[in-house]
Design a protein around this motif. Structure first.
Motif, PDB file in Angstrom:
ATOM      1  N   ILE A  56      28.211  -2.150  39.415  1.00 48.36           N
ATOM      2  CA  ILE A  56      26.634  -2.036  38.944  1.00 48.36           C
ATOM      3  C   ILE A  56      25.995  -3.350  38.570  1.00 48.36           C
ATOM      4  CG2 ILE A  56      25.373  -0.977  37.070  1.00 48.36           C
ATOM      5  CD1 ILE A  56      27.573   1.268  36.983  1.00 48.36           C
ATOM      6  N   ASN A  57      26.833  -4.247  37.989  1.00 50.43           N
ATOM      7  CA  ASN A  57      26.287  -5.702  37.789  1.00 50.43           C
ATOM      8  C   ASN A  57      25.770  -6.383  38.918  1.00 50.43           C
ATOM      9  OD1 ASN A  57      26.020  -5.638  34.770  1.00 50.43           O
ATOM     10  ND2 ASN A  57      28.192  -6.507  34.590  1.00 50.43           N
ATOM     11  N   PHE A  58      26.709  -6.087  39.851  1.00 53.81           N
ATOM     12  CA  PHE A  58      26.063  -6.845  41.108  1.00 53.81           C
ATOM     13  C   PHE A  58      24.895  -6.536  41.677  1.00 53.81           C
ATOM     14  CE2 PHE A  58      26.201  -7.047  45.688  1.00 53.81           C
ATOM     15  CZ  PHE A  58      26.238  -8.506  46.177  1.00 53.81           C
ATOM     16  N   PHE A  59      24.527  -5.221  41.633  1.00 54.42           N
ATOM     17  CA  PHE A  59      23.204  -4.702  42.118  1.00 54.42           C
ATOM     18  C   PHE A  59      22.183  -5.307  40.940  1.00 54.42           C
ATOM     19  CE2 PHE A  59      26.088  -2.110  44.627  1.00 54.42           C
ATOM     20  CZ  PHE A  59      25.818  -2.370  45.854  1.00 54.42           C
ATOM     21  N   ILE A  60      22.474  -5.139  39.744  1.00 51.22           N
ATOM     22  CA  ILE A  60      21.371  -5.155  38.893  1.00 51.22           C
ATOM     23  C   ILE A  60      21.420  -6.820  38.108  1.00 51.22           C
ATOM     24  CG2 ILE A  60      20.959  -2.873  38.218  1.00 51.22           C
ATOM     25  CD1 ILE A  60      22.710  -3.374  35.688  1.00 51.22           C
ATOM     26  N   PHE A  61      21.942  -7.817  38.800  1.00 49.54           N
ATOM     27  CA  PHE A  61      22.035  -9.181  38.431  1.00 49.54           C
ATOM     28  C   PHE A  61      22.488  -9.202  37.002  1.00 49.54           C
ATOM     29  CE2 PHE A  61      18.263  -8.373  41.346  1.00 49.54           C
ATOM     30  CZ  PHE A  61      18.668  -8.780  42.293  1.00 49.54           C
ATOM     31  N   ASN A  62      23.582  -8.693  36.781  1.00 48.93           N
ATOM     32  CA  ASN A  62      24.541  -9.081  35.465  1.00 48.93           C
ATOM     33  C   ASN A  62      23.708  -8.878  34.290  1.00 48.93           C
ATOM     34  OD1 ASN A  62      26.812  -9.765  36.560  1.00 48.93           O
ATOM     35  ND2 ASN A  62      26.340 -12.046  36.790  1.00 48.93           N
ATOM     36  N   LEU A  63      22.699  -7.533  34.454  1.00 46.50           N
ATOM     37  CA  LEU A  63      22.397  -7.431  33.029  1.00 46.50           C
ATOM     38  C   LEU A  63      23.166  -6.841  31.981  1.00 46.50           C
ATOM     39  CD1 LEU A  63      19.225  -5.395  34.228  1.00 46.50           C
ATOM     40  CD2 LEU A  63      19.297  -7.808  33.148  1.00 46.50           C
ATOM     41  N   PHE A  64      24.436  -6.184  32.682  1.00 43.81           N
ATOM     42  CA  PHE A  64      25.464  -5.673  31.513  1.00 43.81           C
ATOM     43  C   PHE A  64      26.715  -6.505  31.491  1.00 43.81           C
ATOM     44  CE2 PHE A  64      24.170  -1.087  32.986  1.00 43.81           C
ATOM     45  CZ  PHE A  64      23.436  -1.027  32.063  1.00 43.81           C
ATOM     46  N   TYR A  65      26.279  -8.010  31.538  1.00 43.43           N
ATOM     47  CA  TYR A  65      27.485  -8.890  31.466  1.00 43.43           C
ATOM     48  C   TYR A  65      28.194  -8.861  30.042  1.00 43.43           C
ATOM     49  CZ  TYR A  65      29.879 -13.338  31.394  1.00 43.43           C
ATOM     50  OH  TYR A  65      30.723 -14.126  31.258  1.00 43.43           O
ATOM     51  N   THR A  66      27.639  -8.380  29.139  1.00 44.46           N
ATOM     52  CA  THR A  66      28.042  -8.365  27.634  1.00 44.46           C
ATOM     53  C   THR A  66      28.726  -7.255  27.412  1.00 44.46           C
ATOM     54  OG1 THR A  66      26.094  -7.509  26.816  1.00 44.46           O
ATOM     55  CG2 THR A  66      26.390  -9.962  26.593  1.00 44.46           C
ATOM     56  N   SER A  67      28.753  -6.364  28.383  1.00 39.62           N
ATOM     57  CA  SER A  67      29.294  -5.012  28.119  1.00 39.62           C
ATOM     58  C   SER A  67      31.017  -5.136  28.516  1.00 39.62           C
ATOM     59  CB  SER A  67      28.885  -3.906  28.983  1.00 39.62           C
ATOM     60  OG  SER A  67      29.171  -4.413  30.309  1.00 39.62           O
ATOM     61  N   TYR A  68      31.400  -6.300  29.123  1.00 40.37           N
ATOM     62  CA  TYR A  68      32.709  -6.393  29.439  1.00 40.37           C
ATOM     63  C   TYR A  68      33.561  -6.543  27.910  1.00 40.37           C
ATOM     64  CZ  TYR A  68      31.373  -7.506  34.081  1.00 40.37           C
ATOM     65  OH  TYR A  68      31.070  -7.734  35.138  1.00 40.37           O
ATOM     66  N   TYR A  69      33.041  -7.019  27.121  1.00 39.56           N
ATOM     67  CA  TYR A  69      33.748  -7.368  25.671  1.00 39.56           C
ATOM     68  C   TYR A  69      34.038  -5.881  24.999  1.00 39.56           C
ATOM     69  CZ  TYR A  69      31.794 -11.746  26.388  1.00 39.56           C
ATOM     70  OH  TYR A  69      31.603 -13.010  27.060  1.00 39.56           O
ATOM     71  N   PHE A  70      33.393  -4.960  25.587  1.00 36.19           N
ATOM     72  CA  PHE A  70      33.442  -3.538  24.695  1.00 36.19           C
ATOM     73  C   PHE A  70      34.206  -2.692  25.489  1.00 36.19           C
ATOM     74  CE2 PHE A  70      29.420  -5.527  23.223  1.00 36.19           C
ATOM     75  CZ  PHE A  70      29.599  -5.593  21.884  1.00 36.19           C
ATOM     76  N   ILE A  71      34.758  -2.834  26.857  1.00 37.59           N
ATOM     77  CA  ILE A  71      35.045  -1.933  27.693  1.00 37.59           C
ATOM     78  C   ILE A  71      36.536  -1.347  27.180  1.00 37.59           C
ATOM     79  CG2 ILE A  71      36.494  -1.519  29.891  1.00 37.59           C
ATOM     80  CD1 ILE A  71      34.294  -3.274  31.166  1.00 37.59           C
ATOM     81  N   ILE A  72      37.423  -2.544  26.735  1.00 39.29           N
ATOM     82  CA  ILE A  72      38.709  -1.765  26.417  1.00 39.29           C
ATOM     83  C   ILE A  72      38.728  -1.112  24.906  1.00 39.29           C
ATOM     84  CG2 ILE A  72      41.087  -2.747  25.740  1.00 39.29           C
ATOM     85  CD1 ILE A  72      41.072  -4.656  28.006  1.00 39.29           C
ATOM     86  N   PRO A  73      37.966  -1.567  24.116  1.00 39.96           N
ATOM     87  CA  PRO A  73      38.063  -1.111  22.698  1.00 39.96           C
ATOM     88  C   PRO A  73      37.474   0.551  23.028  1.00 39.96           C
ATOM     89  CG  PRO A  73      37.330  -3.151  22.319  1.00 39.96           C
ATOM     90  CD  PRO A  73      37.449  -2.618  23.805  1.00 39.96           C
TER      91      PRO A  73
END
Length: 160
Positions: free
Chosen positions: A53-70
């Motif tokens: 999804i980030n690839f298509f929307i130019f990394n708008l959800f980049y900070t969401s990686y920190y919250f994936i595992i918790p």
């Protein structure tokens, strides 16, 4: 003839009871390993989907990686422990579930509080090693967050 009071001890001898408790702790450990594998696979799927999804929307959800595992870990435990079977998939495979000591049903609210206590106690317990040593030293083989929230594991029988 000397009369003895009735026995209040369980049917198992002390040695047999210790073996049973040790087997129960090993089954809990195997169940947690199964759950960790499931959660890591789910986290990988969510991570890859967000990456696409980030690839298509130019990394708008980049900070969401920190919250994936918790988020995936807490969602997994809340949805499985708070469900009808009151057990994660690892617990179902190892044939036991989690219930409150009062006998009430384990709801999603209880599962949320239980998983929150687990994550709150985990850093302190790992640093001081009490998280690993305490279940080995007490008779009930319960973890610290289990004692704080007053839950117990109900054995549903041997693994078939």
């Amino acid at each position: 003839m000397i009369r003895r009071p009735p026995r209040s001890t369980p049917l198992y001898s002390s040695a047999a009871s210790d073996v049973y408790k040790r087997q129960q702790l090993i089954r809990r450990f195997i169940a947690s390993i199964i759950d960790i594998v499931i959660v890591l696979n789910l986290s990988l799927l969510v991570f890859l989907s967000i990456k696409i999804i980030n690839f298509f929307i130019f990394n708008l959800f980049y900070t969401s990686y920190y919250f994936i595992i918790p988020v995936v870990i807490s969602s997994y435990y809340i949805l499985t422990l708070g469900g009808k079977k009151q057990a994660t998939y690892g617990m179902m495979i190892m044939n036991f579930n989690l219930c409150l000591k009062k006998g009430d049903n384990f709801t999603k609210k209880h599962a949320f509080i239980h998983s929150f206590l687990f994550f709150a106690i985990l850093p302190l317990g790992v640093i001081t090693l009490t998280y690993f040593i305490y279940p080995l030293l007490n008779d009930k083989r319960a973890c610290i967050h289990d004692l704080l929230y007053k839950v117990r594991f109900k054995d549903l029988g041997e693994i078939s």
